[in-house]
Design an enzyme around this catalytic site. Sequence first.
Site, PDB file in Angstrom:
ATOM      1  CE1 TYR A   1      -5.758  30.313  -2.518  1.00  0.00           C
ATOM      2  CE2 TYR A   1      -4.667  31.651  -0.841  1.00  0.00           C
ATOM      3  CZ  TYR A   1      -4.787  31.244  -2.153  1.00  0.00           C
ATOM      4  OH  TYR A   1      -3.936  31.754  -3.107  1.00  0.00           O
TER       5      TYR A   1
ATOM      6  CB  CYS B   1      -0.910  21.029   3.420  1.00  0.00           C
ATOM      7  SG  CYS B   1      -1.432  21.334   1.741  1.00  0.00           S
TER       8      CYS B   1
ATOM      9  CB  CYS C   1      -0.893  -0.016   1.240  1.00  0.00           C
ATOM     10  SG  CYS C   1      -1.847   1.492   1.443  1.00  0.00           S
TER      11      CYS C   1
ATOM     12  CG  ASP D   1      -5.188  26.806   5.174  1.00  0.00           C
ATOM     13  OD1 ASP D   1      -4.252  26.120   4.725  1.00  0.00           O
ATOM     14  OD2 ASP D   1      -6.101  26.330   5.885  1.00  0.00           O
TER      15      ASP D   1
END
Length: 424
Positions: free
Chosen positions: A278, A376, A90, A349
């Site tokens: 955002y 992120c 995986c 963001d």
Amino acid sequence: MAERRAERGLGWTGREFEVTVGPVAHGGHCVARHEGRVVFVRHGLPGERVVVRVTEDRHPGFCRADAVEVLDASPARVERPCPYSGPGRCGGCDWQHVDPAEQRRLKAAVVREQLARLAGLEDVEVAVEELPGGPLRWRSRARFAVDRSGAAGLRRHRSHDVVVLEDCPITVEPAAAAALQRRWPGAGAVDVSVDSTGAVTTTRLDRQGRPTSSRVVRPGGDLPEEPVGRAERHAGGRDWEVEGTGFWQVHPAAADALVEAVTAFAGVRPGETVLDLYAGAGLFGGALAPAAGREGRVVCVESDAGACAAADANLADLPQAEVWQGDVDAEGLAELLGDLGAPDVVVLDPPRAGAGRAVSALLAATGARAVVYVACDPAALARDVAVFRAAGYELSAVRGFDAFPMTAHVECVALLVPGSPSSV
Ligand SMILES: C[S@@+](CC[C@H](N)C(=O)[O-])C[C@H]1O[C@@H](n2cnc3c(N)ncnc32)[C@H](O)[C@@H]1O
């Protein structure tokens, strides 16, 4: 013959050899060298002596490989808690074989390296902080792929193959069970999320990724299928409602941690104008509005109509907060700034790709006294920090959060301030 194989991108594919694993790099692998070439090694750790098997060789400068045998293990290596992870299996996680504290050190090293390489900032002080809840069963929102037989799972690393799963130990149990313990004939993928009340929303997607039907199962009840489920969340001391398929932090503790970090970095004062770009369902705007007070103004900008509707409802009790629907791009932002004037504080963001050069340059030109950047992807953050630095801003502080344990992902919150000497 060898040349033709190389042209087809097969040169070293399948070859096995020994390497000493070097430093961690962005993307969930470490760097090693063999016969003058760079080898990106998954499933290894810095300092380890391993046998690698080359999995992909498409670039003259580097190839990709899996550590398939460990000859000299790092003290940070642990038994993988997930039976589905490992070389060739995986592709959902990158660091199942690594002690969680070491995972955070690796992520901090990646953030530092990206800021050095892409923003020209050497030795930035950054730690990646642990979130409550441990490294497993944190994923409250997930997309699982569905194979031709209707079985759900995750893709093998850099492959379209679906590895069928009966469980995913990083996903919260009710979400994993709802997606993985039944069949989805004809579907291309299934989205699943669990909200703060325990309601489980599953959304079936077709092979083009379009949602086709949605189902909400609430604790103690079972609603019929509906087009889009509503999810309830609690963060920053407030209740939030978002669309079941809409953006919300995946880790149950992440929204609180990010609100705390953003609030501290922004230091909003009464009467200030704050831009929340955002904005999603209004999480940061809602958290900062009380500090701006009734004389202040908080403008949340978001492109998605569903998220804007949720933000409108979520911020209805905050008269200083407004929701503007539109794209944060050079044109839209210039127009917004024309209407609004210069903000005191900007929170942004953006999605994974970052805000980009044009938006970052426009924001830097406002002279906002604080720009709080939630990211992120540390590479996108570093590229945008470089634009702010070129316009006279300094990176004053950066915090990392381990909002995605077992994976290489990391959430960062950075504070940029105009013209002051860098304290990092
Ligand atoms: C990472 S999420 C952040 C949401 C919110 N800050 C939160 O923490 O819940 C990014 C948001 O940006 C929105 N978005 C993406 N591209 C955009 C753009 N060009 N202009 C405005 N919003 C955008 C997405 O719909 C999404 O809601």
